[in-house]
Design an enzyme around this catalytic site. Structure first.
Site, PDB file in Angstrom:
ATOM      1  N   ASP A 133       0.712  -1.229  -0.076  1.00 13.69           N
ATOM      2  CA  ASP A 133       0.046   0.018   0.039  1.00 13.69           C
ATOM      3  C   ASP A 133       1.031   1.269   0.132  1.00 13.69           C
ATOM      4  O   ASP A 133       0.149   2.448  -0.024  1.00 13.69           O
ATOM      5  CB  ASP A 133      -1.149   0.128   1.307  1.00 13.69           C
ATOM      6  CG  ASP A 133      -0.592   0.150   2.570  1.00 13.69           C
ATOM      7  OD1 ASP A 133       0.929  -0.287   2.613  1.00 13.69           O
ATOM      8  OD2 ASP A 133      -1.028   0.202   3.444  1.00 13.69           O
ATOM      9  N   SER A 134       2.151   0.928  -0.213  1.00 10.29           N
ATOM     10  CA  SER A 134       2.981   2.196  -0.030  1.00 10.29           C
ATOM     11  C   SER A 134       2.781   2.678  -1.491  1.00 10.29           C
ATOM     12  O   SER A 134       3.334   3.885  -1.950  1.00 10.29           O
ATOM     13  CB  SER A 134       4.634   1.613  -0.083  1.00 10.29           C
ATOM     14  OG  SER A 134       4.853   0.534  -0.804  1.00 10.29           O
ATOM     15  N   GLU A 191       9.385  -4.498  10.044  1.00 11.49           N
ATOM     16  CA  GLU A 191       9.730  -3.069   9.802  1.00 11.49           C
ATOM     17  C   GLU A 191      10.172  -2.315  10.684  1.00 11.49           C
ATOM     18  O   GLU A 191       9.717  -2.326  11.837  1.00 11.49           O
ATOM     19  CB  GLU A 191       8.461  -2.807   9.026  1.00 11.49           C
ATOM     20  CG  GLU A 191       9.116  -1.220   8.407  1.00 11.49           C
ATOM     21  CD  GLU A 191       8.036  -0.516   7.509  1.00 11.49           C
ATOM     22  OE1 GLU A 191       7.075  -1.249   7.180  1.00 11.49           O
ATOM     23  OE2 GLU A 191       8.320   0.454   7.153  1.00 11.49           O
TER      24      GLU A 191
HETATM   25  O1  KIV Z   1       3.557  -1.138   1.549  1.00 11.49           O
HETATM   26  C1  KIV Z   1       4.725  -1.690   1.644  1.00 11.49           C
HETATM   27  O2  KIV Z   1       5.343  -1.560   0.637  1.00 11.49           O
HETATM   28  C2  KIV Z   1       5.064  -2.584   2.544  1.00 11.49           C
HETATM   29  C3  KIV Z   1       6.452  -3.030   2.654  1.00 11.49           C
HETATM   30  C4  KIV Z   1       7.441  -1.864   2.498  1.00 11.49           C
HETATM   31  C5  KIV Z   1       6.587  -4.036   3.563  1.00 11.49           C
HETATM   32  O3  KIV Z   1       4.379  -2.799   3.534  1.00 11.49           O
END
Ligand code: KIV
Length: 272
Positions: free
Chosen positions: A49-50, A187
């Protein structure tokens, strides 16, 4: 997707078998062309979701919707053939009840063909993880710095600098493992804690900003490729793609302004 297509992909059991073995290579992917480039090298592609921050310009991941995750998930599935593809459950799509989580996770899996979903949270999410895994939804857990809790935490903060919190994080890891998660993202946690949790758990740990003590690493692809101008301090840049784009666009713009770009009869031969 046919059963044959599925067989070519890395499976959840392949990922589990990597505990304590060759470290897992994981990267985020949001689009088909990027997935195509990453797939030969990655064991796991995460449609994180990044995407909301990296591609859509949001300040946090909170505005990301289920529909956005499904659209990007479909693109990544089309662009990859080998890696296990997991899709993040966005904020508000799974926390209310295990039933809500199941309904939305099934929609994600059915409409994308992905192999697993990821959700944030430790002990308190264990009943939801158990509900999902018992009903055919493979789950990657995510503990430590959980970006969807940014407003509660007051920022994106590394966890475990204070040893008092170690016990809680260890308990979180054990709870999600017991609930059926097949691997876990750690994380933003300090190295000795990452090592302690990795040693304690039987499922692979995949770190991001959590040191090489984990069973693998995941990075946001745009961060490590040098696309993004602002990246977390721990990220090593393995390329400078942003600078390459800048140079290429500068040449293009000057050729257009000087009317010196090739015409329709020119056959262009790439030199790289
Ligand atoms: O949303 C994301 O990209 C993530 C990862 C970086 C672990 O949760």
């Amino acid at each position: 997707m046919s059963a044959q297509d599925q067989q070519k992909r890395i499976s959840t059991s392949d990922i589990m078998a990597r505990k304590g073995a060759v470290p897992l290579v994981a990267l985020t992917a949001y689009t088909a062309p990027m997935a195509r480039l990453l797939d030969p090298h990655a064991d796991l592609l995460l449609v994180g979701d990044s995407v909301g921050m990296v591609l859509h310009g949001f300040e946090t991941t909170l505005p990301v919707s289920l529909e956005m995750m499904i659209m990007h998930g479909q693109a990544v599935m089309r662009g990859s053939e080998k890696a296990l593809v997991a899709i993040d459950m966005p904020f508000g799509s799974y926390e209310e009840t295990p039933q809500q989580a199941y309904r939305n996770a099934v929609e994600v899996m059915q409409r994308t063909g992905c192999m697993a979903v990821k959700l944030e949270g430790g002990q308190h999410m264990a009943p939801t993880i158990e509900f999902l895994t018992k009903r055919g939804v493979p789950v990657i857990a995510h503990i430590g710095l959980t970006p969807q809790a940014v407003q509660v935490d007051g920022g994106f903060k590394v966890k475990g600098r204070d040893e008092v919190l170690w016990h809680q994080l260890e308990a979180d890891g054990l709870a999600v493992q017991q609930a059926g998660a097949f691997c876990i993202v750690l994380e933003g946690i300090v190295e000795p804690l990452a090592k302690r949790v990795s040693d304690r758990l039987a499922i692979p740990t995949i770190g991001i900003g959590a040191s090489a003590a984990c069973d693998g690493q995941i990075l946001v692809s745009e961060d490590m490729l040098g696309f993004a101008s602002k990246v977390p301090k721990f990220v090593k840049r393995y390329g400078e793609v942003g600078q390459m784009i800048d140079k290429a666009v500068e040449s293009y713009a000057s050729e257009v302004r000087e009317r010196s770009f090739p015409g329709p009869d020119h056959v262009y031969e790439a030199k790289f």
